[in-house]
Write a protein that holds these residues in place. Structure first.
Motif, PDB file in Angstrom:
ATOM      1  N   ASP A   1       1.705   3.608  -2.112  1.00 15.46           N
ATOM      2  CA  ASP A   1       1.144   4.875  -2.605  1.00 15.46           C
ATOM      3  C   ASP A   1       0.123   5.464  -1.642  1.00 15.46           C
ATOM      4  OD1 ASP A   1       2.725   4.757  -4.888  1.00 15.46           O
ATOM      5  OD2 ASP A   1       1.177   3.744  -6.066  1.00 15.46           O
ATOM      6  N   LEU A   2      -0.698   4.619  -1.030  1.00 15.41           N
ATOM      7  CA  LEU A   2      -1.693   5.118  -0.065  1.00 15.41           C
ATOM      8  C   LEU A   2      -1.011   5.698   1.173  1.00 15.41           C
ATOM      9  CD1 LEU A   2      -4.540   2.448  -0.173  1.00 15.41           C
ATOM     10  CD2 LEU A   2      -4.717   4.881  -0.718  1.00 15.41           C
ATOM     11  N   TYR A   3       0.002   4.999   1.687  1.00 10.00           N
ATOM     12  CA  TYR A   3       0.730   5.527   2.853  1.00 10.00           C
ATOM     13  C   TYR A   3       1.423   6.835   2.515  1.00 10.00           C
ATOM     14  CZ  TYR A   3      -0.003   1.638   6.061  1.00 10.00           C
ATOM     15  OH  TYR A   3      -0.561   0.732   6.917  1.00 10.00           O
ATOM     16  N   GLU A   4       1.984   6.935   1.309  1.00  6.16           N
ATOM     17  CA  GLU A   4       2.639   8.185   0.910  1.00  6.16           C
ATOM     18  C   GLU A   4       1.613   9.311   0.819  1.00  6.16           C
ATOM     19  OE1 GLU A   4       5.806   9.919  -2.353  1.00  6.16           O
ATOM     20  OE2 GLU A   4       4.681   8.114  -2.855  1.00  6.16           O
ATOM     21  N   LYS A   5       0.443   9.018   0.288  1.00  8.48           N
ATOM     22  CA  LYS A   5      -0.617  10.031   0.180  1.00  8.48           C
ATOM     23  C   LYS A   5      -1.068  10.486   1.572  1.00  8.48           C
ATOM     24  CE  LYS A   5      -5.260  10.644  -1.673  1.00  8.48           C
ATOM     25  NZ  LYS A   5      -6.377   9.996  -2.349  1.00  8.48           N
ATOM     26  N   LYS A   6      -1.193   9.547   2.500  1.00  6.12           N
ATOM     27  CA  LYS A   6      -1.660   9.874   3.855  1.00  6.12           C
ATOM     28  C   LYS A   6      -0.616  10.637   4.667  1.00  6.12           C
ATOM     29  CE  LYS A   6      -5.739   7.942   3.976  1.00  6.12           C
ATOM     30  NZ  LYS A   6      -6.954   8.638   4.367  1.00  6.12           N
TER      31      LYS A   6
ATOM     32  N   SER B   1      -8.406  -1.247   9.444  1.00  9.74           N
ATOM     33  CA  SER B   1      -8.044   0.168   9.323  1.00  9.74           C
ATOM     34  C   SER B   1      -6.804   0.426  10.173  1.00  9.74           C
ATOM     35  CB  SER B   1      -9.200   1.045   9.794  1.00  9.74           C
ATOM     36  OG  SER B   1     -10.312   0.891   8.939  1.00  9.74           O
TER      37      SER B   1
ATOM     38  N   GLU C   1     -10.503   1.974   1.868  1.00 12.51           N
ATOM     39  CA  GLU C   1      -9.658   2.666   0.903  1.00 12.51           C
ATOM     40  C   GLU C   1      -8.790   1.698   0.094  1.00 12.51           C
ATOM     41  OE1 GLU C   1      -7.908   6.585   2.184  1.00 12.51           O
ATOM     42  OE2 GLU C   1      -8.555   5.814   4.138  1.00 12.51           O
ATOM     43  N   TYR C   2      -8.560   0.513   0.631  1.00  6.93           N
ATOM     44  CA  TYR C   2      -7.745  -0.458  -0.102  1.00  6.93           C
ATOM     45  C   TYR C   2      -8.424  -1.825  -0.194  1.00  6.93           C
ATOM     46  CZ  TYR C   2      -6.209  -2.386   4.424  1.00  6.93           C
ATOM     47  OH  TYR C   2      -6.158  -2.959   5.679  1.00  6.93           O
TER      48      TYR C   2
ATOM     49  N   LEU D   1      -6.019   5.371   7.762  1.00  4.66           N
ATOM     50  CA  LEU D   1      -6.081   4.633   6.503  1.00  4.66           C
ATOM     51  C   LEU D   1      -7.208   3.635   6.704  1.00  4.66           C
ATOM     52  CD1 LEU D   1      -5.138   3.770   3.707  1.00  4.66           C
ATOM     53  CD2 LEU D   1      -3.421   2.329   4.801  1.00  4.66           C
TER      54      LEU D   1
ATOM     55  N   LEU E   1       0.829  -1.213   0.000  1.00  7.42           N
ATOM     56  CA  LEU E   1       0.000   0.000   0.000  1.00  7.42           C
ATOM     57  C   LEU E   1       0.862   1.261   0.000  1.00  7.42           C
ATOM     58  CD1 LEU E   1      -2.595  -1.204   2.665  1.00  7.42           C
ATOM     59  CD2 LEU E   1      -2.772  -1.352   0.173  1.00  7.42           C
TER      60      LEU E   1
END
Length: 120
Positions: A24-29, A66, A60-61, A56, A22
């Protein structure tokens, strides 16, 4: 700022693989590229999350768990404390905080103690 002190303990290796999956999601968050591995800190007393965490959400994924994300510093470098909702409900395998340093963080030699400061 709250300082958490404890000792490093072995983990199961699962959180690091999820950070990698994940990414990209962690980078976005977080606004940071996280290292796909974690430091697991065993605390001498229970730890409760602050009310203002980054989330997160499982939806979302398309997952089942969560994750609560709390900015902190390790060795005066930006990092994040990660706790799943399962940890907060007492059903997780690891009740202690897990820390994710940013990509490029060098661990160096073995560390027997770790101190992390929560950024307010």
């Amino acid at each position: 700022m709250q300082t958490l002190r404890g000792r490093l303990v072995s983990g199961q290796g699962a959180f690091g693989s999820w950070i990698d999956r994940l990414f990209d999601l962690y980078e976005k968050k977080t606004g940071m590229r996280l290292y796909p591995g974690t430091l697991n800190l065993e605390l001498p007393a229970p730890y409760s999350l602050p009310p203002d965490v980054i989330r997160l959400e499982a939806a979302e994924y398309a997952g089942r768990v969560s994750v609560n994300i709390v900015p902190c510093r390790i060795f005066d470098r930006p990092a994040f404390l990660l706790r799943t909702d399962q940890n907060e409900q007492g059903t997780g395998h690891h009740p202690n905080p897990t820390f994710a340093p940013r990509a490029g963080f060098r661990f160096g030699r073995i560390i027997f103690g770790l101190s992390a400061t929560r950024v307010s």
